[in-house]
Write a protein that holds these residues in place. Structure first.
Motif, short mmCIF file in Angstrom:
data_model
loop_
_atom_site.label_atom_id
_atom_site.label_comp_id
_atom_site.label_asym_id
_atom_site.label_seq_id
_atom_site.Cartn_x
_atom_site.Cartn_y
_atom_site.Cartn_z
N LEU A 146 0.85 -1.18 0.00
CA LEU A 146 0.00 0.00 0.00
C LEU A 146 0.89 1.24 0.00
O LEU A 146 1.69 1.43 0.93
CB LEU A 146 -0.91 0.02 1.23
N VAL A 147 0.79 2.06 -1.04
CA VAL A 147 1.58 3.28 -1.14
C VAL A 147 0.66 4.45 -0.81
O VAL A 147 -0.40 4.63 -1.42
CB VAL A 147 2.19 3.44 -2.55
N LEU A 148 1.08 5.25 0.17
CA LEU A 148 0.30 6.37 0.68
C LEU A 148 1.08 7.66 0.47
O LEU A 148 2.30 7.68 0.63
CB LEU A 148 0.02 6.20 2.17
N ASP A 149 0.38 8.75 0.16
CA ASP A 149 1.01 10.05 0.00
C ASP A 149 0.55 10.99 1.10
O ASP A 149 -0.64 11.03 1.44
CB ASP A 149 0.68 10.67 -1.36
N PHE A 150 1.51 11.75 1.65
CA PHE A 150 1.25 12.73 2.70
C PHE A 150 1.76 14.09 2.23
O PHE A 150 2.78 14.17 1.53
CB PHE A 150 1.95 12.32 4.00
N ASP A 151 1.09 15.15 2.62
CA ASP A 151 1.48 16.51 2.27
C ASP A 151 2.62 16.96 3.19
O ASP A 151 2.43 17.10 4.40
CB ASP A 151 0.27 17.43 2.43
N LYS A 152 3.81 17.17 2.61
CA LYS A 152 4.97 17.55 3.42
C LYS A 152 4.75 18.87 4.15
O LYS A 152 5.11 19.00 5.31
CB LYS A 152 6.22 17.67 2.55
N LYS A 153 4.15 19.83 3.46
CA LYS A 153 3.92 21.14 4.08
C LYS A 153 3.02 21.01 5.31
O LYS A 153 3.25 21.63 6.34
CB LYS A 153 3.29 22.09 3.05
N GLN A 154 1.99 20.17 5.20
CA GLN A 154 1.10 19.94 6.33
C GLN A 154 1.83 19.22 7.47
O GLN A 154 1.63 19.52 8.64
CB GLN A 154 -0.13 19.13 5.89
N MET A 155 2.71 18.28 7.11
CA MET A 155 3.47 17.56 8.14
C MET A 155 4.38 18.52 8.91
O MET A 155 4.50 18.42 10.12
CB MET A 155 4.29 16.43 7.51
N VAL A 156 5.01 19.46 8.20
CA VAL A 156 5.87 20.45 8.86
C VAL A 156 5.03 21.36 9.74
O VAL A 156 5.36 21.61 10.90
CB VAL A 156 6.68 21.25 7.81
N ALA A 157 3.88 21.82 9.22
CA ALA A 157 3.00 22.71 9.98
C ALA A 157 2.46 22.03 11.24
O ALA A 157 2.30 22.67 12.28
CB ALA A 157 1.84 23.19 9.11
N ASN A 158 2.21 20.72 11.16
CA ASN A 158 1.70 19.96 12.31
C ASN A 158 2.80 19.62 13.31
O ASN A 158 2.52 19.08 14.38
CB ASN A 158 1.06 18.64 11.85
N GLY A 159 4.06 19.87 12.95
CA GLY A 159 5.17 19.49 13.82
C GLY A 159 5.56 18.03 13.69
O GLY A 159 6.33 17.52 14.50
N ASP A 160 5.03 17.36 12.67
CA ASP A 160 5.32 15.94 12.48
C ASP A 160 6.64 15.70 11.77
O ASP A 160 7.19 14.60 11.81
CB ASP A 160 4.20 15.26 11.68
N LEU A 161 7.16 16.73 11.09
CA LEU A 161 8.38 16.58 10.31
C LEU A 161 9.20 17.86 10.45
O LEU A 161 8.69 18.95 10.22
CB LEU A 161 8.01 16.35 8.83
N SER A 162 10.44 17.70 10.89
CA SER A 162 11.35 18.84 11.03
C SER A 162 12.77 18.36 10.78
O SER A 162 13.01 17.16 10.59
CB SER A 162 11.24 19.44 12.43
N ALA A 163 13.70 19.28 10.81
CA ALA A 163 15.10 18.93 10.60
C ALA A 163 15.62 17.98 11.68
O ALA A 163 16.57 17.24 11.46
CB ALA A 163 15.95 20.18 10.54
N SER A 164 14.98 17.97 12.83
CA SER A 164 15.44 17.10 13.92
C SER A 164 14.65 15.79 14.02
O SER A 164 14.91 14.98 14.92
CB SER A 164 15.36 17.85 15.26
N THR A 165 13.73 15.55 13.11
CA THR A 165 12.94 14.33 13.15
C THR A 165 13.82 13.11 12.87
O THR A 165 14.52 13.07 11.87
CB THR A 165 11.80 14.38 12.11
N THR A 166 13.76 12.15 13.76
CA THR A 166 14.50 10.89 13.57
C THR A 166 13.56 9.70 13.52
O THR A 166 13.97 8.61 13.16
CB THR A 166 15.53 10.66 14.69
#
Length: 105
Positions: free
Chosen positions: A79-99
């Protein structure tokens, strides 16, 4: 149940680029013991488990951006799913420190 996932399946390094708009693709890999095609993409979120995780991107029709195909050519549907990167950054789900990011569905 745990499933194997592949972040950025088109990139062998699985590197995520934060800049700009676009999508983050993620594959839930099927196996002999796990049928990834049974996942309802409308229930899937990706993030840091802080109650504001990012849902699967939606098409204009409202349907989730999701496809089922044998991505890794092992004979099992993935199953291949697409997520909006801009929304992930705005939600705090993705940042430069995300591991680590967590897929819930």
């Amino acid at each position: 149940m745990r499933a194997t996932i592949d972040v950025a399946p088109a990139d062998a390094t699985n590197a995520l680029k934060l800049g700009g708009a676009g999508t983050l693709s993620l594959a839930v890999l099927g196996s002999r013991y796990f049928d990834a095609a049974q996942i309802d993409p409308r229930t899937v979120t990706l993030g840091n488990e802080d109650a504001s995780d990012t849902p699967v991107l939606r098409k204009k029709s409202g349907q989730p951006e999701a496809t089922v195909r044998d991505l890794n050519r092992d004979g099992y549907a993935d199953l291949v799913l697409d997520f909006d990167k801009k929304q992930m950054v705005a939600n705090g789900d993705l940042s430069a420190s995300t591991t680590q990011i967590v897929l819930v569905g």
